[in-house]
Design a protein around this motif. Structure first.
Motif, PDB file in Angstrom:
ATOM      1  N   ARG A  35     -32.805 -49.985  12.929  1.00 20.80           N
ATOM      2  CA  ARG A  35     -32.979 -49.832  11.486  1.00 20.80           C
ATOM      3  C   ARG A  35     -31.956 -48.840  10.976  1.00 20.80           C
ATOM      4  NH1 ARG A  35     -36.769 -52.154   8.815  1.00 20.80           N
ATOM      5  NH2 ARG A  35     -36.245 -50.784   7.073  1.00 20.80           N
ATOM      6  N   LEU A  36     -31.561 -49.011   9.720  1.00 18.28           N
ATOM      7  CA  LEU A  36     -30.619 -48.072   9.115  1.00 18.28           C
ATOM      8  C   LEU A  36     -31.171 -46.652   9.120  1.00 18.28           C
ATOM      9  CD1 LEU A  36     -29.366 -50.140   6.036  1.00 18.28           C
ATOM     10  CD2 LEU A  36     -28.113 -49.647   8.144  1.00 18.28           C
ATOM     11  N   GLU A  37     -32.507 -46.533   9.060  1.00 15.66           N
ATOM     12  CA  GLU A  37     -33.121 -45.209   9.007  1.00 15.66           C
ATOM     13  C   GLU A  37     -33.156 -44.510  10.363  1.00 15.66           C
ATOM     14  OE1 GLU A  37     -35.212 -47.868   5.958  1.00 15.66           O
ATOM     15  OE2 GLU A  37     -34.679 -48.018   8.091  1.00 15.66           O
ATOM     16  N   ASP A  38     -32.891 -45.232  11.448  1.00 15.44           N
ATOM     17  CA  ASP A  38     -32.949 -44.618  12.771  1.00 15.44           C
ATOM     18  C   ASP A  38     -32.058 -43.389  12.845  1.00 15.44           C
ATOM     19  OD1 ASP A  38     -34.638 -46.580  13.638  1.00 15.44           O
ATOM     20  OD2 ASP A  38     -33.171 -47.599  14.915  1.00 15.44           O
ATOM     21  N   GLY A  39     -32.577 -42.340  13.469  1.00 21.48           N
ATOM     22  CA  GLY A  39     -31.759 -41.157  13.692  1.00 21.48           C
ATOM     23  C   GLY A  39     -30.639 -41.437  14.684  1.00 21.48           C
ATOM     24  N   VAL A  40     -29.642 -40.565  14.701  1.00 24.69           N
ATOM     25  CA  VAL A  40     -28.500 -40.759  15.604  1.00 24.69           C
ATOM     26  C   VAL A  40     -28.916 -40.643  17.069  1.00 24.69           C
ATOM     27  CG1 VAL A  40     -26.804 -40.003  13.910  1.00 24.69           C
ATOM     28  CG2 VAL A  40     -27.869 -38.310  15.418  1.00 24.69           C
ATOM     29  N   TRP A  41     -30.134 -40.159  17.306  1.00 28.21           N
ATOM     30  CA  TRP A  41     -30.669 -40.029  18.666  1.00 28.21           C
ATOM     31  C   TRP A  41     -31.316 -41.319  19.175  1.00 28.21           C
ATOM     32  CZ3 TRP A  41     -32.136 -37.488  14.276  1.00 28.21           C
ATOM     33  CH2 TRP A  41     -33.313 -37.942  13.673  1.00 28.21           C
TER      34      TRP A  41
END
Length: 221
Positions: A167-173
C-alpha cells in the motif's frame, strides 16, 4: 490497517511515531532501516500528535501505532481517540519478531506496556477496546462488526478482503516486516505454531504471558 484501508470513508497512517521513538531510544542501533526512517519521517513526537488530532483528511482516521513508540509523550491526547489494542499470543508472536529483531526485550514486544496503558486508560476514563489476533482470524466479520459498533461507524464488508500488494501508506520499513501481509488477500485461517518454541525466548515468554492473559480477558470474541 489493511482492513480499515478498504473503507472509502477512512484514511490510514502507518506508525507515524516510529521516527520519534528511534530518535529518543537506543532502538535506532538495532531496528532495520532506522536511518531511512529518521530521514524520511517527522522526528518530533508532539508535532506528530498534533497532526493526528487535527487532521481532517477523511471521516475516519486510522493510526497504526506501537505502544513503545509513545515513550514519555503526554497521553492526554488519547482521550480524543478510540484506542484499539491489538494483541497476539506471545507463543506465536515472539518467534516471528525474533526473526527481524533478535533477542528482543519485554519493552520491545509491548505486552507489559499494553497492560500499563490500560491501567492509565481506566484511571483517566479513556476509551479503549482490545482485539486478540486469534479471535479476529477465527471470526473476522463478527469481531470487526463489534469493533465498528464500539467506534460508532458502520461495518463495511470490504474490510474483509483486499488485493495482495503493498500500500502507498506502508512505512519504509515494510520490506522488513510486511512480507506476509503483502501476499495476503484477507484474514488468513488461524493456524497455531507447530514448530518447537525457541529456547532462547522462553524467559521472555514467561514475562509476557501474565500480561497477555490479562489482555485476553478483555478481548472481543
Amino acid at each position: 490497517m489493511y482492513s480499515f484501508a478498504q473503507r472509502k470513508d477512512t484514511k490510514v497512517f502507518d506508525e507515524p511515531l516510529y521516527a520519534f521513538y528511534l530518535k529518543n531510544s537506543n532502538a535506532k542501533a538495532y531496528h532495520p532501516g532506522a536511518q531511512n526512517i529518521l530521514e524520511t519521517m517527522e522526528n518530533d513526537g508532539q508535532k506528530v500528535v498534533d497532526m493526528m488530532i487535527n487532521s481532517s483528511e477523511s471521516d475516519v482516521l486510522f493510526y497504526k501505532n506501537m505502544t513503545h513508540h509513545l515513550l514519555d509523550l503526554n497521553r492526554s491526547f488519547m482521550k480524543n481517540l478510540t484506542n484499539v489494542i491489538l494483541t497476539r499470543n506471545p507463543i506465536d508472536m515472539l518467534p516471528s519478531f525474533d526473526k527481524v529483531i533478535q533477542n528482543p526485550t519485554l519493552d520491545d514486544v509491548g505486552y507489559k506496556l499494553h497492560t500499563e496503558l490500560i491501567e492509565g486508560f481506566r484511571k483517566n476514563d479513556i476509551d479503549f477496546v482490545v482485539l486478540d489476533s486469534k479471535n479476529v482470524l477465527l471470526n473476522p466479520e463478527g469481531v470487526l462488526k463489534q469493533l465498528c459498533d464500539h467506534i460508532g461507524i458502520p461495518f463495511d464488508e470490504n474490510m474483509l478482503k483486499w488485493e495482495p500488494s503493498q500500500r502507498l501508506e506502508d512505512g519504509v520499513w515494510s520490506k522488513y516486516w510486511y512480507d506476509n501481509v503483502h501476499k495476503s488477500s484477507g484474514f488468513s485461517e488461524y493456524k497455531p505454531k507447530i514448530v518447537p518454541f525457541p529456547k532462547h525466548l522462553e524467559s521472555l515468554l514467561n514475562e509476557c504471558l501474565p500480561h497477555y492473559k490479562e489482555l485476553r480477558k478483555l478481548a472481543l470474541i
